[in-house]
Design a protein around this motif. Sequence first.
Motif, PDB file in Angstrom:
ATOM      1  N   PHE A  24       0.619  -1.195  -0.135  1.00  0.00           N
ATOM      2  CA  PHE A  24      -0.172  -0.106   0.120  1.00  0.00           C
ATOM      3  C   PHE A  24       0.877   1.408   0.099  1.00  0.00           C
ATOM      4  O   PHE A  24       2.016   1.161   0.659  1.00  0.00           O
ATOM      5  CB  PHE A  24      -0.760  -0.095   1.187  1.00  0.00           C
ATOM      6  CG  PHE A  24      -1.748  -0.817   0.907  1.00  0.00           C
ATOM      7  CD1 PHE A  24      -3.242  -0.564   0.481  1.00  0.00           C
ATOM      8  CD2 PHE A  24      -2.121  -2.270   1.484  1.00  0.00           C
ATOM      9  CE1 PHE A  24      -4.421  -1.317   0.508  1.00  0.00           C
ATOM     10  CE2 PHE A  24      -2.883  -3.121   1.461  1.00  0.00           C
ATOM     11  CZ  PHE A  24      -3.981  -2.781   0.728  1.00  0.00           C
ATOM     12  N   PRO A  25       0.284   2.198  -0.629  1.00  0.00           N
ATOM     13  CA  PRO A  25      -1.004   2.436  -1.428  1.00  0.00           C
ATOM     14  C   PRO A  25      -0.946   1.766  -2.428  1.00  0.00           C
ATOM     15  O   PRO A  25       0.205   1.360  -3.129  1.00  0.00           O
ATOM     16  CB  PRO A  25      -1.101   4.116  -1.650  1.00  0.00           C
ATOM     17  CG  PRO A  25       0.409   4.423  -1.470  1.00  0.00           C
ATOM     18  CD  PRO A  25       1.168   3.609  -0.782  1.00  0.00           C
ATOM     19  N   SER A  82      -2.729   1.465  -6.535  1.00  0.00           N
ATOM     20  CA  SER A  82      -3.310   2.370  -7.479  1.00  0.00           C
ATOM     21  C   SER A  82      -4.171   1.502  -8.404  1.00  0.00           C
ATOM     22  O   SER A  82      -4.933   2.377  -9.324  1.00  0.00           O
ATOM     23  CB  SER A  82      -2.092   3.241  -8.018  1.00  0.00           C
ATOM     24  OG  SER A  82      -1.258   2.399  -8.771  1.00  0.00           O
ATOM     25  N   PRO A  95      -6.749   5.420  -5.646  1.00  0.00           N
ATOM     26  CA  PRO A  95      -5.899   4.808  -4.809  1.00  0.00           C
ATOM     27  C   PRO A  95      -6.601   4.499  -3.583  1.00  0.00           C
ATOM     28  O   PRO A  95      -7.374   5.247  -2.890  1.00  0.00           O
ATOM     29  CB  PRO A  95      -4.589   5.335  -4.876  1.00  0.00           C
ATOM     30  CG  PRO A  95      -4.734   6.829  -4.881  1.00  0.00           C
ATOM     31  CD  PRO A  95      -6.057   6.658  -5.773  1.00  0.00           C
ATOM     32  N   TYR A  96      -6.011   3.198  -2.976  1.00  0.00           N
ATOM     33  CA  TYR A  96      -6.135   2.806  -1.525  1.00  0.00           C
ATOM     34  C   TYR A  96      -4.929   2.951  -0.710  1.00  0.00           C
ATOM     35  O   TYR A  96      -3.908   2.590  -1.106  1.00  0.00           O
ATOM     36  CB  TYR A  96      -6.832   1.499  -1.401  1.00  0.00           C
ATOM     37  CG  TYR A  96      -8.141   1.462  -1.998  1.00  0.00           C
ATOM     38  CD1 TYR A  96      -9.318   2.072  -1.173  1.00  0.00           C
ATOM     39  CD2 TYR A  96      -8.506   0.907  -3.461  1.00  0.00           C
ATOM     40  CE1 TYR A  96     -10.693   1.763  -1.674  1.00  0.00           C
ATOM     41  CE2 TYR A  96      -9.727   1.074  -3.752  1.00  0.00           C
ATOM     42  CZ  TYR A  96     -10.857   1.364  -3.103  1.00  0.00           C
ATOM     43  OH  TYR A  96     -12.226   1.313  -3.557  1.00  0.00           O
ATOM     44  N   GLU A  97      -5.079   3.672   0.261  1.00  0.00           N
ATOM     45  CA  GLU A  97      -4.040   3.749   1.245  1.00  0.00           C
ATOM     46  C   GLU A  97      -3.849   2.619   2.004  1.00  0.00           C
ATOM     47  O   GLU A  97      -2.712   2.426   3.049  1.00  0.00           O
ATOM     48  CB  GLU A  97      -4.250   5.078   2.003  1.00  0.00           C
ATOM     49  CG  GLU A  97      -4.271   6.502   1.331  1.00  0.00           C
ATOM     50  CD  GLU A  97      -2.850   6.548   0.688  1.00  0.00           C
ATOM     51  OE1 GLU A  97      -1.792   6.550   0.984  1.00  0.00           O
ATOM     52  OE2 GLU A  97      -2.892   6.947  -0.688  1.00  0.00           O
ATOM     53  N   ASN A  98      -4.819   1.754   2.469  1.00  0.00           N
ATOM     54  CA  ASN A  98      -4.823   0.842   3.548  1.00  0.00           C
ATOM     55  C   ASN A  98      -5.709  -0.219   3.147  1.00  0.00           C
ATOM     56  O   ASN A  98      -6.690  -0.080   2.268  1.00  0.00           O
ATOM     57  CB  ASN A  98      -4.755   1.506   4.833  1.00  0.00           C
ATOM     58  CG  ASN A  98      -6.208   2.035   5.123  1.00  0.00           C
ATOM     59  OD1 ASN A  98      -7.160   1.393   4.785  1.00  0.00           O
ATOM     60  ND2 ASN A  98      -6.196   3.449   5.284  1.00  0.00           N
ATOM     61  N   SER A 113      -9.880   0.320   3.918  1.00  0.00           N
ATOM     62  CA  SER A 113     -10.606   1.303   3.051  1.00  0.00           C
ATOM     63  C   SER A 113     -10.877   0.375   1.723  1.00  0.00           C
ATOM     64  O   SER A 113     -12.136   0.472   1.221  1.00  0.00           O
ATOM     65  CB  SER A 113      -9.885   2.547   2.613  1.00  0.00           C
ATOM     66  OG  SER A 113      -8.677   2.469   2.198  1.00  0.00           O
TER      67      SER A 113
END
Length: 86
Positions: free
Chosen positions: A22-23, A25, A65-68, A71
């Motif tokens: 992470f992140p 994309s 994108p996801y940071e973790n 989410s």
Amino acid sequence: MSDDVEADLRKQFEDAFSGADFPVSSQMDLVPALPQGPGTKFESGDFSVTAMELAAKLGSSQDFPYENVDSLVDDVIQGLKDNGMI
């Protein structure tokens, strides 16, 4: 679909995707984290889907994108609900 199925799937998704760098994309960033790549299956009760099927059915539900992992999994679960899959 029962809360138990949702909780079970949430745990499976968290376990499978937590190894991603992470992140992330795109969906392709998640593939190396999956135990059997795109063929990884997620199953609970009468529900069964591969990672590839998830990507195809939920592509428009995801907001990269996801940071973790939390989410990402929240959006996957919500996408399954929105599409009447669970």
